[in-house]
Scaffold this motif. Structure first.
Motif, PDB file in Angstrom:
ATOM      1  N   PHE A 200      34.326  32.082  33.689  1.00 12.25           N
ATOM      2  CA  PHE A 200      35.089  30.859  33.869  1.00 12.25           C
ATOM      3  C   PHE A 200      34.174  29.641  33.789  1.00 12.25           C
ATOM      4  O   PHE A 200      34.541  28.588  33.251  1.00 12.25           O
ATOM      5  CB  PHE A 200      35.812  30.891  35.219  1.00 12.25           C
ATOM      6  CG  PHE A 200      37.189  30.331  35.171  1.00 12.25           C
ATOM      7  CD1 PHE A 200      37.448  29.015  35.510  1.00 12.25           C
ATOM      8  CD2 PHE A 200      38.255  31.122  34.751  1.00 12.25           C
ATOM      9  CE1 PHE A 200      38.723  28.498  35.458  1.00 12.25           C
ATOM     10  CE2 PHE A 200      39.535  30.623  34.700  1.00 12.25           C
ATOM     11  CZ  PHE A 200      39.776  29.296  35.054  1.00 12.25           C
ATOM     12  N   PHE A 201      32.960  29.782  34.323  1.00 15.57           N
ATOM     13  CA  PHE A 201      31.976  28.700  34.269  1.00 15.57           C
ATOM     14  C   PHE A 201      31.630  28.358  32.821  1.00 15.57           C
ATOM     15  O   PHE A 201      31.552  27.175  32.449  1.00 15.57           O
ATOM     16  CB  PHE A 201      30.719  29.120  35.037  1.00 15.57           C
ATOM     17  CG  PHE A 201      29.536  28.222  34.816  1.00 15.57           C
ATOM     18  CD1 PHE A 201      29.479  26.962  35.394  1.00 15.57           C
ATOM     19  CD2 PHE A 201      28.468  28.641  34.034  1.00 15.57           C
ATOM     20  CE1 PHE A 201      28.389  26.129  35.192  1.00 15.57           C
ATOM     21  CE2 PHE A 201      27.376  27.823  33.827  1.00 15.57           C
ATOM     22  CZ  PHE A 201      27.331  26.559  34.410  1.00 15.57           C
ATOM     23  N   ARG A 202      31.431  29.376  32.023  1.00 16.25           N
ATOM     24  CA  ARG A 202      31.096  29.133  30.613  1.00 16.25           C
ATOM     25  C   ARG A 202      32.238  28.425  29.890  1.00 16.25           C
ATOM     26  O   ARG A 202      32.010  27.538  29.057  1.00 16.25           O
ATOM     27  CB  ARG A 202      30.772  30.467  29.925  1.00 16.25           C
ATOM     28  CG  ARG A 202      29.448  31.069  30.386  1.00 16.25           C
ATOM     29  CD  ARG A 202      29.240  32.476  29.864  1.00 16.25           C
ATOM     30  NE  ARG A 202      27.967  33.037  30.294  1.00 16.25           N
ATOM     31  CZ  ARG A 202      27.636  34.307  30.211  1.00 16.25           C
ATOM     32  NH1 ARG A 202      28.510  35.185  29.697  1.00 16.25           N
ATOM     33  NH2 ARG A 202      26.458  34.727  30.623  1.00 16.25           N
ATOM     34  N   GLU A 203      33.464  28.820  30.229  1.00 18.86           N
ATOM     35  CA  GLU A 203      34.629  28.161  29.635  1.00 18.86           C
ATOM     36  C   GLU A 203      34.692  26.696  30.075  1.00 18.86           C
ATOM     37  O   GLU A 203      35.011  25.806  29.282  1.00 18.86           O
ATOM     38  CB  GLU A 203      35.906  28.891  30.059  1.00 18.86           C
ATOM     39  CG  GLU A 203      37.163  28.377  29.379  1.00 18.86           C
ATOM     40  CD  GLU A 203      38.401  29.137  29.816  1.00 18.86           C
ATOM     41  OE1 GLU A 203      39.515  28.695  29.453  1.00 18.86           O
ATOM     42  OE2 GLU A 203      38.273  30.145  30.527  1.00 18.86           O
ATOM     43  N   MET A 204      34.370  26.454  31.306  1.00 22.12           N
ATOM     44  CA  MET A 204      34.361  25.097  31.853  1.00 22.12           C
ATOM     45  C   MET A 204      33.387  24.205  31.086  1.00 22.12           C
ATOM     46  O   MET A 204      33.716  23.077  30.692  1.00 22.12           O
ATOM     47  CB  MET A 204      33.957  25.164  33.336  1.00 22.12           C
ATOM     48  CG  MET A 204      33.730  23.847  34.021  1.00 22.12           C
ATOM     49  SD  MET A 204      33.111  24.135  35.717  1.00 22.12           S
ATOM     50  CE  MET A 204      33.002  22.453  36.316  1.00 22.12           C
ATOM     51  N   VAL A 205      32.186  24.698  30.879  1.00 21.86           N
ATOM     52  CA  VAL A 205      31.166  23.936  30.160  1.00 21.86           C
ATOM     53  C   VAL A 205      31.596  23.706  28.715  1.00 21.86           C
ATOM     54  O   VAL A 205      31.400  22.622  28.149  1.00 21.86           O
ATOM     55  CB  VAL A 205      29.807  24.666  30.218  1.00 21.86           C
ATOM     56  CG1 VAL A 205      28.782  23.957  29.352  1.00 21.86           C
ATOM     57  CG2 VAL A 205      29.315  24.763  31.661  1.00 21.86           C
ATOM     58  N   THR A 206      32.204  24.730  28.098  1.00 22.22           N
ATOM     59  CA  THR A 206      32.692  24.609  26.722  1.00 22.22           C
ATOM     60  C   THR A 206      33.721  23.492  26.589  1.00 22.22           C
ATOM     61  O   THR A 206      33.765  22.777  25.585  1.00 22.22           O
ATOM     62  CB  THR A 206      33.316  25.948  26.254  1.00 22.22           C
ATOM     63  OG1 THR A 206      32.331  26.974  26.324  1.00 22.22           O
ATOM     64  CG2 THR A 206      33.832  25.829  24.818  1.00 22.22           C
ATOM     65  N   PHE A 207      34.561  23.313  27.630  1.00 19.79           N
ATOM     66  CA  PHE A 207      35.579  22.269  27.624  1.00 19.79           C
ATOM     67  C   PHE A 207      34.998  20.894  27.940  1.00 19.79           C
ATOM     68  O   PHE A 207      35.730  19.911  28.005  1.00 19.79           O
ATOM     69  CB  PHE A 207      36.693  22.600  28.624  1.00 19.79           C
ATOM     70  CG  PHE A 207      37.792  23.437  28.046  1.00 19.79           C
ATOM     71  CD1 PHE A 207      38.935  22.854  27.528  1.00 19.79           C
ATOM     72  CD2 PHE A 207      37.675  24.826  27.995  1.00 19.79           C
ATOM     73  CE1 PHE A 207      39.954  23.629  26.990  1.00 19.79           C
ATOM     74  CE2 PHE A 207      38.683  25.609  27.461  1.00 19.79           C
ATOM     75  CZ  PHE A 207      39.831  25.016  26.948  1.00 19.79           C
ATOM     76  N   GLY A 208      33.712  20.826  28.153  1.00 15.61           N
ATOM     77  CA  GLY A 208      33.065  19.534  28.386  1.00 15.61           C
ATOM     78  C   GLY A 208      33.147  19.031  29.813  1.00 15.61           C
ATOM     79  O   GLY A 208      32.903  17.839  30.064  1.00 15.61           O
ATOM     80  N   VAL A 209      33.486  19.903  30.746  1.00 14.37           N
ATOM     81  CA  VAL A 209      33.555  19.506  32.161  1.00 14.37           C
ATOM     82  C   VAL A 209      32.190  19.754  32.792  1.00 14.37           C
ATOM     83  O   VAL A 209      31.676  20.876  32.758  1.00 14.37           O
ATOM     84  CB  VAL A 209      34.643  20.288  32.917  1.00 14.37           C
ATOM     85  CG1 VAL A 209      34.689  19.845  34.380  1.00 14.37           C
ATOM     86  CG2 VAL A 209      35.995  20.101  32.255  1.00 14.37           C
ATOM     87  N   ARG A 210      31.610  18.704  33.344  1.00 17.12           N
ATOM     88  CA  ARG A 210      30.278  18.829  33.922  1.00 17.12           C
ATOM     89  C   ARG A 210      30.355  19.470  35.299  1.00 17.12           C
ATOM     90  O   ARG A 210      31.049  18.984  36.199  1.00 17.12           O
ATOM     91  CB  ARG A 210      29.615  17.458  34.025  1.00 17.12           C
ATOM     92  CG  ARG A 210      28.176  17.521  34.511  1.00 17.12           C
ATOM     93  CD  ARG A 210      27.489  16.179  34.469  1.00 17.12           C
ATOM     94  NE  ARG A 210      26.122  16.277  34.935  1.00 17.12           N
ATOM     95  CZ  ARG A 210      25.087  16.727  34.216  1.00 17.12           C
ATOM     96  NH1 ARG A 210      25.290  17.116  32.969  1.00 17.12           N
ATOM     97  NH2 ARG A 210      23.862  16.773  34.723  1.00 17.12           N
ATOM     98  N   PRO A 211      29.646  20.569  35.520  1.00 15.33           N
ATOM     99  CA  PRO A 211      29.671  21.243  36.833  1.00 15.33           C
ATOM    100  C   PRO A 211      28.950  20.418  37.889  1.00 15.33           C
ATOM    101  O   PRO A 211      28.116  19.570  37.567  1.00 15.33           O
ATOM    102  CB  PRO A 211      28.944  22.556  36.565  1.00 15.33           C
ATOM    103  CG  PRO A 211      28.040  22.268  35.410  1.00 15.33           C
ATOM    104  CD  PRO A 211      28.771  21.272  34.553  1.00 15.33           C
ATOM    105  N   ASN A 212      29.267  20.668  39.150  1.00 16.04           N
ATOM    106  CA  ASN A 212      28.568  20.013  40.257  1.00 16.04           C
ATOM    107  C   ASN A 212      28.048  21.070  41.227  1.00 16.04           C
ATOM    108  O   ASN A 212      28.092  22.267  40.933  1.00 16.04           O
ATOM    109  CB  ASN A 212      29.475  18.979  40.948  1.00 16.04           C
ATOM    110  CG  ASN A 212      30.755  19.599  41.499  1.00 16.04           C
ATOM    111  OD1 ASN A 212      30.840  20.804  41.745  1.00 16.04           O
ATOM    112  ND2 ASN A 212      31.764  18.776  41.696  1.00 16.04           N
ATOM    113  N   ALA A 213      27.586  20.631  42.379  1.00 16.33           N
ATOM    114  CA  ALA A 213      26.988  21.560  43.339  1.00 16.33           C
ATOM    115  C   ALA A 213      27.969  22.627  43.814  1.00 16.33           C
ATOM    116  O   ALA A 213      27.595  23.787  44.024  1.00 16.33           O
ATOM    117  CB  ALA A 213      26.441  20.777  44.535  1.00 16.33           C
ATOM    118  N   ILE A 214      29.249  22.265  43.948  1.00 16.05           N
ATOM    119  CA  ILE A 214      30.260  23.223  44.404  1.00 16.05           C
ATOM    120  C   ILE A 214      30.475  24.308  43.348  1.00 16.05           C
ATOM    121  O   ILE A 214      30.692  25.476  43.687  1.00 16.05           O
ATOM    122  CB  ILE A 214      31.580  22.495  44.727  1.00 16.05           C
ATOM    123  CG1 ILE A 214      31.365  21.517  45.882  1.00 16.05           C
ATOM    124  CG2 ILE A 214      32.686  23.490  45.076  1.00 16.05           C
ATOM    125  CD1 ILE A 214      32.557  20.653  46.189  1.00 16.05           C
TER     126      ILE A 214
END
Length: 471
Positions: A200-214
């Motif tokens: 899910f994290f990889r999909e998130m990054v692919t969609f251009g959403v920048r991850p944070n500490a959470i």
């Protein structure tokens, strides 16, 4: 004085003063304004009274907030939302949920703010049935498309163990923010589905959403609970190297837990020493928990001495240490630790278990006799234990007994989760999934018992647990 006797305050004056007091979190000022409200005759005004509810909630005086609310001659939706939010933030989730029934009786509708607060309480006590009902209401009032309501729904479903529903809500959202993605990743993480969290994290990054500490906290939790040591180390490094995020004590705690659960104590210690928070008791307490798993007496004593040095020890730490001494047959260490605990008059946090039957949430503690159907519950539990023994369950004995201990590591057959299971079996049709939530980690004995009875976030089925005994 915020308000002098010569002034002529009105609703707006009081409203402004209460908002300022709420931000200051000042008990004396809150009481001072409350006195002025009564003297000025504005205690019957719902706007001013709602401000008082929020103000008392902010300073932690929930009893007076409830009293002000109950004495209001008229309450609008904003007043109800303030009271529900007050109870939810205070951790009084059962009371928050009961407010919804009062709203219905008084014919008051709900909006997105009501839903977010109620769904948060559902998540904390695993009230899935009520959460599903609130989901239907969100659709009825057409606010299920709100990012805030959607995030609350995802969080509720994930914490109640219904990840498929969480995914369904996620897929149906037209707009998603980083909190939306984090809710899903954290949901997978706390359920020990590390591989899914990473995907899910990889999909998130692919969609251009920048991850944070959470985001990374959810990832590391998933890796720790599933024993993904290599993957956890990679994502911990990625956090700073690729996204310039500084790990905090929770991230380091996950890494200490990850290495400790895997039995790699050298790496666990190294992680503590290189961290910016190496004096934080959370890290040493996490290490102590791993020492109990592997019966590592030497390192356990190091961790315990560090907690004592930091003056951050608690009853739970002593329980862990006595368990380690007991496993090592170290009678002297066991006795001295028990003596220290007694001399400090320490008490553990009580263990609670919740189970939702219909629209009611039932709460149990160890050896609970307060439930109206207590006699029937104990009769059912004894039969369940008998069947579990026939299926291969071997009750674990413990030397850590006595007044003041929680139900985490006792040799009793009547831990809170066992009582909840017995009640669930009594009051639901055969084949019903029983969702039980604890405020503390399930003990090894109850974990073994539940697997044998075939009944995480542990999902027990066919004598196996979703954690693969890695918890």
């Amino acid at each position: 004085m915020l308000l002098s006797s010569s002034s002529r305050p009105d609703v707006y004056t009081f409203s402004f003063a209460l908002k300022a007091c709420e931000k200051l979190r000042s008990v004396p000022k809150c009481r001072e304004i409350h006195g002025s409200v009564i003297r000025s005759g504005f205690h019957t005004d719902h706007i001013v009274s709602t401000g008082l509810v929020r103000c008392y909630s902010a300073v932690g005086n929930i009893d007076i907030a409830c009293k002000v609310f109950d004495e209001m001659p008229a309450r609008d939706l904003i007043s109800w939302n303030a009271m529900i939010s007050c109870l939810s933030h205070a951790g009084l989730h059962h009371k928050a949920l009961s407010m919804h029934k009062r709203m219905e009786k008084e014919g008051v509708g709900i909006d997105a703010y009501t839903l977010v607060a109620l769904l948060s309480s559902c998540a904390h006590v695993s009230a899935l049935n009520m959460g599903v009902m609130l989901h239907r209401k969100a659709c009825d009032v057409r606010c299920e498309g709100s990012v805030y309501v959607g995030n609350a729904l995802i969080d509720m479903y994930a914490k109640c163990g219904s990840l498929e529903n969480a995914v369904s809500v996620f897929n149906g959202m037209r707009k998603r923010d980083v909190t939306t993605w984090n809710s899903m990743i954290m949901g997978y993480g706390v359920h020990g589905k590390g591989i899914d969290a990473i995907s899910f994290f990889r999909e998130m990054v692919t969609f251009g959403v920048r991850p944070n500490a959470i985001t990374f906290l959810g990832l590391l939790l998933g890796c720790s609970h599933q024993g993904l040591v290599k993957e956890g180390a990679e994502h911990f490094k990625m956090m700073s190297s690729e996204f310039c995020l500084n790990p905090n004590v929770k991230h380091y705690g996950c890494m200490v837990d990850l290495y400790g659960r895997a039995g790699d104590f050298d790496k666990a210690l190294e992680m503590i020493h290189v961290s910016s928070c190496h004096e934080d008791p959370v890290l040493w307490r996490t290490l102590l928990g791993s020492c109990k798993i592997y019966k590592n007496l030497e390192l356990g004593e190091v961790a315990m001495k560090k907690l004592v040095q930091l003056k951050a020890f608690n009853a739970g730490d002593y329980v862990l240490m006595t368990s380690i001494y007991s496993a090592a047959n170290d009678a002297q260490g066991f006795a001295s630790t028990r003596k220290l605990m007694s001399s400090h008059e320490l008490r553990t946090v009580p263990g609670w278990s919740w189970i939702e039957i219909g629209d009611q949430v039932h709460k149990f503690v160890v050896d609970d006799k307060t439930h109206p159907e207590s006699a029937l519950i104990y009769s059912e539990l004894k039969e369940v234990v008998r069947r579990a023994v026939l299926a291969g369950y071997k009750p674990e004995e413990s030397n850590v007994t006595g007044p003041g201990f929680s139900d985490r590591c006792l040799g009793s057959s009547f831990h809170s989760e066992k009582l909840a299971i017995a009640y669930g079996l009594m009051r639901t049709p055969a084949g019903t999934a029983l969702r039980i939530t604890k405020n503390l980690r399930v003990c090894r004995d109850c974990h073994s018992f539940t697997k044998c009875d075939r009944v995480r976030f542990h999902h027990f089925a066919g004598g196996l647990c979703s954690c693969n005994d890695y918890w």
